[in-house]
Design an enzyme around this catalytic site. Structure first.
Site, PDB file in Angstrom:
ATOM      1  CE  LYS A 176      -1.589   2.886   2.656  1.00  0.00           C
ATOM      2  NZ  LYS A 176      -1.460   4.017   1.708  1.00  0.00           N
ATOM      3  CD  GLU A 251      13.883   1.740   8.825  1.00  0.00           C
ATOM      4  OE1 GLU A 251      14.265   2.763   9.419  1.00  0.00           O
ATOM      5  OE2 GLU A 251      14.548   0.702   8.751  1.00  0.00           O
ATOM      6  CB  CYS A 285      13.217   9.728   8.154  1.00  0.00           C
ATOM      7  SG  CYS A 285      13.734   8.420   7.074  1.00  0.00           S
ATOM      8  CD  GLU A 384      10.516  13.394  10.683  1.00  0.00           C
ATOM      9  OE1 GLU A 384       9.392  12.947  10.994  1.00  0.00           O
ATOM     10  OE2 GLU A 384      11.330  12.740  10.012  1.00  0.00           O
TER      11      GLU A 384
HETATM   12  P1  ADP Z   1       3.379  11.357   6.471  1.00  0.00           P
HETATM   13  O1  ADP Z   1       2.935  12.046   7.726  1.00  0.00           O
HETATM   14  O2  ADP Z   1       4.794  11.555   6.154  1.00  0.00           O
HETATM   15  O3  ADP Z   1       2.456  11.505   5.301  1.00  0.00           O
HETATM   16  P2  ADP Z   1       2.239   8.843   7.206  1.00  0.00           P
HETATM   17  O4  ADP Z   1       2.777   8.055   8.333  1.00  0.00           O
HETATM   18  O5  ADP Z   1       0.922   9.491   7.375  1.00  0.00           O
HETATM   19  O6  ADP Z   1       3.400   9.841   6.826  1.00  0.00           O
HETATM   20  O7  ADP Z   1       2.180   7.970   5.902  1.00  0.00           O
HETATM   21  C1  ADP Z   1       3.026   6.884   5.602  1.00  0.00           C
HETATM   22  C2  ADP Z   1       2.207   5.752   5.026  1.00  0.00           C
HETATM   23  O8  ADP Z   1       1.303   5.312   6.037  1.00  0.00           O
HETATM   24  C3  ADP Z   1       1.351   6.143   3.840  1.00  0.00           C
HETATM   25  O9  ADP Z   1       1.300   5.059   2.938  1.00  0.00           O
HETATM   26  C4  ADP Z   1      -0.002   6.350   4.472  1.00  0.00           C
HETATM   27  O10 ADP Z   1      -1.068   6.175   3.566  1.00  0.00           O
HETATM   28  C5  ADP Z   1       0.001   5.254   5.501  1.00  0.00           C
HETATM   29  N1  ADP Z   1      -0.973   5.420   6.610  1.00  0.00           N
HETATM   30  C6  ADP Z   1      -1.410   6.564   7.179  1.00  0.00           C
HETATM   31  N2  ADP Z   1      -2.294   6.298   8.161  1.00  0.00           N
HETATM   32  C7  ADP Z   1      -2.418   4.951   8.232  1.00  0.00           C
HETATM   33  C8  ADP Z   1      -3.183   4.037   9.029  1.00  0.00           C
HETATM   34  N3  ADP Z   1      -4.015   4.469   9.985  1.00  0.00           N
HETATM   35  N4  ADP Z   1      -3.040   2.716   8.797  1.00  0.00           N
HETATM   36  C9  ADP Z   1      -2.214   2.264   7.841  1.00  0.00           C
HETATM   37  N5  ADP Z   1      -1.466   3.057   7.052  1.00  0.00           N
HETATM   38  C10 ADP Z   1      -1.569   4.384   7.232  1.00  0.00           C
END
Ligand code: ADP
Length: 481
Positions: A176, A251, A285, A384
């Site tokens: 995903k 990570e 990061c 960050e």
């Molecule tokens: P950023 O804040 O840098 O956008 P995220 O942690 O939100 O980083 O996003 C990293 C990945 O995690 C993306 O693929 C995002 O779609 C996914 N993601 C965000 N929220 C969830 C969740 N509740 N469950 C699973 N994946 C998630």
């Protein structure tokens, strides 16, 4: 290159391209605001189908000879390298980084396919000395179905860094990608199809992360979740994973200190901090965030740094000569501006930048920024910073530098510049971080263990450590009597 084929190419499930119904997720170029593609919003059933496909593909894939899996991985690396320019352009268009960097990212991804093509053949077992009449044999087996959840900042290489070792170990994958940047995932799946990777070995779902994450985390067939992204989401996944004790590799965020001692090679330190901070517009990061400069050289260092920052060329990453591209989206852009404004209100001194770029058109661009005298209690110093902003503070002694650097809830990368060999090792060993750049601003290689401590994560990617994340040890206790 026209991006037309990305208008609803679909998700890749069980070897089929699945289009799905409205609504879709649109992908925009962050440099121009232009819509460059769209992907489906997965339903719960799509996610279940993807997990079923991965689950069905697991037995045949994991029982292939390692040499055969290795051949597929080498072939994927070959195609990525052959199509490097095209893949790099997709990265630049959906994510914004300058083309030269995008090429570097795609090549870094190919390096993982190559490395794990080789590592696949080296998953040795062990024989452990045992009591008389007994044998202890240890074999390593794949964990099963892996869910790989990837971020937008390195939309191509973060997929390769996870999927290559997963497949090398014999696992199958549900992937995903981030909603901002799914097109690099689509083109990688086209490559998996092109090289004849068996159906179901890698499956791609796109759409609402909370919904898709929910289905993945509830499904007992998924035994391992490998994630790169924010600490907030990483912690949520770890909590969800705890219900079934799924394995997690995380990570997460970082907040790298970049320590410049007064004996450092100043030219090298300036070049290093520019490379570390401006790569990907600071959206990495491991990007240097907290600049710690020894008092006696601080003024001169800041002056030179400000000059170098003000000479950088901003613009669309596709244009020749552009060094700094756009910020991924409005939310991230706002967060950068808020952090800088808050630090200034609390007494920090703006040396250069500190505002949006006025040539931006419809993109989100922030000027490369240096803020000095930043209090250690500001958001800029504690959170960050995912943008081209350096927060600087001075120190007088080595112990003080180490203490400031370690006073942080993150522990991913740290950098130090010095020409004193004993100090190099002393400080590197005292820093509570997973990756140390010692007079080196680009600590990334497929063969090295990349990963963090504290809220920066669990596990390592790269090298033999990377494949071990995807393997379970099994111990056979054998009686000879
Ligand atoms: P950023 O804040 O840098 O956008 P995220 O942690 O939100 O980083 O996003 C990293 C990945 O995690 C993306 O693929 C995002 O779609 C996914 N993601 C965000 N929220 C969830 C969740 N509740 N469950 C699973 N994946 C998630």
């Amino acid at each position: 290159m026209t991006m037309n084929r990305f208008m609803n190419k679909g998700m890749y499930i069980a070897g089929q391209w699945i289009r799905g119904d409205e609504p879709t997720l649109t992908v925009t170029n962050p440099a121009t605001g232009e819509v460059i593609g769209w992907v489906p919003m997965a339903t719960d059933q799509h996610v279940v189908d993807a997990i079923s496909a991965a689950s069905d593909a697991f037995a045949p894939w994991s029982s292939l000879a390692a040499a055969e899996r290795s051949r597929y991985l080498h072939e994927i690396a070959n195609v990525i390298e052959r199509r490097l320019d095209e893949l790099a352009l997709i990265v630049t268009r959906e994510q914004g980084k300058p083309l030269a960097e995008a090429r570097g990212e795609v090549q870094y991804g190919a390096d993982f396919w190559r490395w794990y093509a080789e590592e696949a053949r080296r998953v040795y077992g062990e024989i452990v000395p045992a009591a008389p009449g007994k044998r202890i044999e240890v074999i390593y087996q794949p964990t099963g179905v892996t869910a790989a959840i990837t971020p937008w900042n390195f939309p191509s290489s973060m997929i390769s860094r996870k999927v290559a070792p997963a497949l090398a170990a014999g696992n199958t994958v549900v992937l995903k990608p981030a909603e901002q940047t799914p097109l690099s995932a689509v083109v990688l799946c086209e490559i998996f199809e092109e090289v004849g990777l068996p159906a179901g070995v890698v499956n791609l779902v796109t759409g609402d992360p909370v919904q898709i994450g929910g289905v993945i985390m509830a499904d007992k067939r998924v035994r391992h979740v490998t994630f790169t992204g924010s600490t907030e989401v990483g912690l949520l996944l770890a909590r969800q994973a705890s219900e079934q004790l799924k394995r997690v590799s995380l990570e997460l965020g970082g907040h790298a200190p970049f320590i410049v001692f007064d004996d450092a090679d100043m030219d090298k330190a300036i070049a290093g901090i520019l490379a570390s901070k401006l790569r990907n517009m600071g959206q990495a990061c491991i990007a240097a965030n907290r600049l710690l400069v020894q008092e006696s050289v601080a003024d001169a260092f800041h002056r030179r740094l400000a000059e170098a920052l003000s000479e950088l060329t901003l613009g669309n990453g596709e244009d020749a000569g552009v060094q700094v591209g756009p910020i991924i989206d409005e939310a991230n852009f706002r967060k950068i501006a808020e952090q800088v404004d808050e630090a200034r209100k609390r007494g920090a001194r703006l040396v250069v930048g500190g505002k949006p770029w006025d040539g931006a058109n419809n993109g989100y661009f922030y000027m490369p920024t240096l803020v000095t005298e930043v209090g250690t209690d500001t958001r800029l110093f504690r959170e960050e910073t995912f943008g081209p902003v350096l927060a600087s503070t001075v120190f007088s002694t080595e112990d003080q530098a180490v203490a400031i650097a370690n006073d942080c809830s993150y522990g991913l990368a740290a950098y130090l510049y010095t020409r004193d060999m004993s100090r190099s090792f002393r400080v590197a060993e005292a820093l509570e971080f997973g990756v140390i750049g010692l007079n080196d601003a680009l600590p990334m290689a497929a063969q090295a263990p990349f990963g963090g401590r504290k809220l920066s994560g669990i596990g390592r990617e790269g090298g033999h450590w990377g494949i071990e994340e995807f393997l379970e040890a099994k111990y056979l206790s054998i009686s000879l009597n």
